[in-house]
Design a protein around this motif. Sequence first.
Motif, short mmCIF file in Angstrom:
data_model
loop_
_atom_site.label_atom_id
_atom_site.label_comp_id
_atom_site.label_asym_id
_atom_site.label_seq_id
_atom_site.Cartn_x
_atom_site.Cartn_y
_atom_site.Cartn_z
N GLY A 173 0.83 -1.21 0.00
CA GLY A 173 0.00 0.00 0.00
C GLY A 173 0.86 1.25 0.00
O GLY A 173 1.93 1.27 0.57
N GLY A 174 0.34 2.29 -0.65
CA GLY A 174 1.09 3.54 -0.78
C GLY A 174 2.04 3.49 -1.96
O GLY A 174 2.75 4.45 -2.25
N GLY A 175 1.99 2.37 -2.73
CA GLY A 175 2.93 2.21 -3.84
C GLY A 175 2.69 3.15 -5.00
O GLY A 175 3.61 3.58 -5.68
N SER A 176 1.41 3.52 -5.22
CA SER A 176 1.13 4.39 -6.38
C SER A 176 1.90 5.70 -6.28
O SER A 176 2.54 6.14 -7.22
CB SER A 176 -0.37 4.70 -6.43
OG SER A 176 -1.08 3.57 -6.84
N ALA A 177 1.82 6.31 -5.11
CA ALA A 177 2.46 7.64 -4.94
C ALA A 177 3.98 7.52 -4.99
O ALA A 177 4.68 8.52 -5.24
CB ALA A 177 2.03 8.25 -3.61
N SER A 238 -1.50 -6.67 0.13
CA SER A 238 -2.70 -5.99 -0.38
C SER A 238 -3.34 -5.05 0.64
O SER A 238 -3.59 -5.42 1.78
CB SER A 238 -3.76 -7.03 -0.78
OG SER A 238 -4.99 -6.38 -1.01
N ASP A 239 -3.62 -3.82 0.20
CA ASP A 239 -4.35 -2.87 1.06
C ASP A 239 -5.63 -2.40 0.34
O ASP A 239 -6.12 -1.29 0.57
CB ASP A 239 -3.47 -1.66 1.40
CG ASP A 239 -3.25 -0.77 0.19
OD1 ASP A 239 -3.18 0.45 0.35
OD2 ASP A 239 -3.16 -1.31 -0.93
N VAL A 240 -6.12 -3.27 -0.56
CA VAL A 240 -7.37 -2.93 -1.27
C VAL A 240 -8.36 -4.08 -1.07
O VAL A 240 -7.99 -5.26 -1.18
CB VAL A 240 -7.11 -2.72 -2.78
CG1 VAL A 240 -8.41 -2.36 -3.50
CG2 VAL A 240 -6.08 -1.62 -3.00
N ILE A 248 -3.97 -2.78 -6.82
CA ILE A 248 -3.06 -2.55 -5.68
C ILE A 248 -1.83 -1.82 -6.21
O ILE A 248 -1.17 -2.28 -7.14
CB ILE A 248 -2.66 -3.90 -5.03
CG1 ILE A 248 -3.88 -4.62 -4.52
CG2 ILE A 248 -1.64 -3.67 -3.89
CD1 ILE A 248 -3.65 -6.09 -4.19
N ALA A 249 -1.58 -0.64 -5.66
CA ALA A 249 -0.50 0.23 -6.16
C ALA A 249 -0.63 0.48 -7.66
O ALA A 249 0.34 0.71 -8.38
CB ALA A 249 0.88 -0.33 -5.83
N SER A 250 -1.88 0.39 -8.16
CA SER A 250 -2.23 0.62 -9.58
C SER A 250 -1.61 -0.42 -10.50
O SER A 250 -1.32 -0.14 -11.67
CB SER A 250 -1.80 2.04 -10.02
OG SER A 250 -2.33 2.99 -9.15
O1 LIG Z 1 -0.82 2.95 -3.41
C1 LIG Z 1 -2.01 2.71 -3.69
O2 LIG Z 1 -2.49 2.79 -4.83
C2 LIG Z 1 -2.98 2.33 -2.61
O3 LIG Z 1 -2.31 2.15 -1.39
C3 LIG Z 1 -3.73 1.07 -3.01
O4 LIG Z 1 -2.84 -0.01 -3.14
#
Ligand SMILES: O=C(O)[C@H](O)CO
Length: 530
Positions: A173-177, A238-240, A248-250
């Motif tokens: 989680g937080g991987g997209s950013a 997984s955080d979705v 997950i993280a797009s």
């Molecule tokens: O980084 C993200 O996109 C959210 O944490 C969902 O995985």
Amino acid sequence: MAQIIALSRFLHLKHPLPVKLASLCFRSMSSLDTRARAVFSAAVEGVQPDIVVRRSLERHGDKLLVGGQSFTLANNLYLVGFGKAVLGMAAEAERIVGDHLIKGVVSVPHGIQKTLYIHGKEKMLLKKNSRITVMEGAKKNLPDTDAQKSAECIRELASGLTEKDLLLVLISGGGSALLPAPAPPMSLQEKQDVTRKLAAAGATIQELNTVRRALSLLKGGGLAQCANPAQVVALILSDVIGDPLDLIASGPTVMSDFKPEEVWAILDRYKLSFSLPSSMNEVLSKGRAHYGSQVQKQAEVQKDHVLNVVIGSNTIALECASRKAVELGLRPIILSPGICGDVHSVARLYGLLSRFACSPEKETPPELTAEILQLGPEVGVESWDLCRTMNMLVEERKEGWGVTCLLAGGEPTVKLTGKGRGGRNQELALRVGLELSRDEVKSAAVFLSGGTDGQDGPTEAAGAITDGELMKEAMSQGLDIKVSLIDNDSFTFFSQLSEGRRLLMPGLTGTNVMDVHAMLLPLSAQRDFQ
Ligand SMILES: O=C(O)[C@H](O)CO
Ligand SMILES: Nc1ncnc2c1ncn2[C@@H]1O[C@H](COP(=O)(O)OP(=O)(O)OP(=O)(O)O)[C@@H](O)[C@H]1O
């Protein structure tokens, strides 16, 4: 005897406790509050980055077994990662396969190394001689130029691999950013504006990441495409809700067949279509060239050289919580790992289930069951799961069993109306406390809601614990629950109530599989069990 051994393990003792001491411990741990906290801790422990990686990578000499497949290690291993829990995952992966690791790059949140060190989580930090480069960025979970540099290093590493190489991709989680790679001609600032506007408009993570995928070179399978023809193995925390690999993280290692119309539909839904940069149009129309047959072809290619494995999730956390509940003499029921929807509705469901479980009537009022089933779809719980749970509660009430531990997880939503400090877990606990304090509930239940990452909203609490005494306790201390709720001020409320004893304060946990809810329901004579 089994319980004594389990208790000794829980207390991290080398030898089983003497019987007398064990029964004393059991009595002292008998309070529902204490046991709810122990159940939550077990949930978080079960999805610790090192534990989930260790559980998923099996070494047999130069053979690496993962996700049911075997890979040969021959000094051909590379590693990339991005997400809030990835540092701990990388440290464990290097302990297991570091002897074959050539090079690695991980993109992790700004300041996390210092924070983990301060919290005594050295095991989540890389060794001094590590071959993995740690790059911090994405302050406040927002993609920034630091994270963009990290993404570029990751893209460069992946693009230079051959068919003999193995790329381990660690995702949480937080991987997209932490992996921003806007497709030209879109700039990082323009992409940031789009995602920030969507988030502020209340877009779900599913909608947000569907748009992010379409605007990125690496999301939506782009990273796996860069790595081709190397073998890619992605380990995913997984955080979705529902553990959707492509969201997950797009989904950087999952080829996604996005359609520009789908993206425009989301932007229209939040009335953003007319306040977007022209570059977006260009990216989406270019994207048109990618979807359809192209994506099908890419997906075919990826099928052979990409393996995605979910190694940690809310489901796994609830299973660990369930095992701990049994050790503590509770009877666990897992309701669902997919709780979502407005926090009011979620709180109402828990209030009704508590009333259902603890109602003395031989036959539960039909309108109660009807309201529970009606709420189900609103909060992401299938009717089947509700019926199964209610049947088990009826059975346990008939048997006059001790204390049931109802477990669930997910991510409710809070529409902010006030300016207070809080988080969705603390707000949920406060609302459930209100429900349990209602006269018609007459429940001795204890309810806990906690964020598994240890941080609930912009507060240092992970969540809170509440029960039917909350209203009385608040009034005796001149605190008004309803005013706190109107102002979304749950953290202030719980901080002031009884010197904050009801707050859940585990500190940063280094993992993130959304939230865990535990409702302990004394179903029999134990009802004065407090
Ligand atoms: O980084 C993200 O996109 C959210 O944490 C969902 O995985
Ligand atoms: N004062 C508040 N009261 C209640 N809920 C709040 C408050 N402030 C923020 N929130 C909720 O907390 C959510 C953000 O939670 P948090 O900061 O824990 O991130 P998250 O959603 O868990 O993401 P991540 O998985 O990256 O941690 C927001 O969506 C908002 O609904």
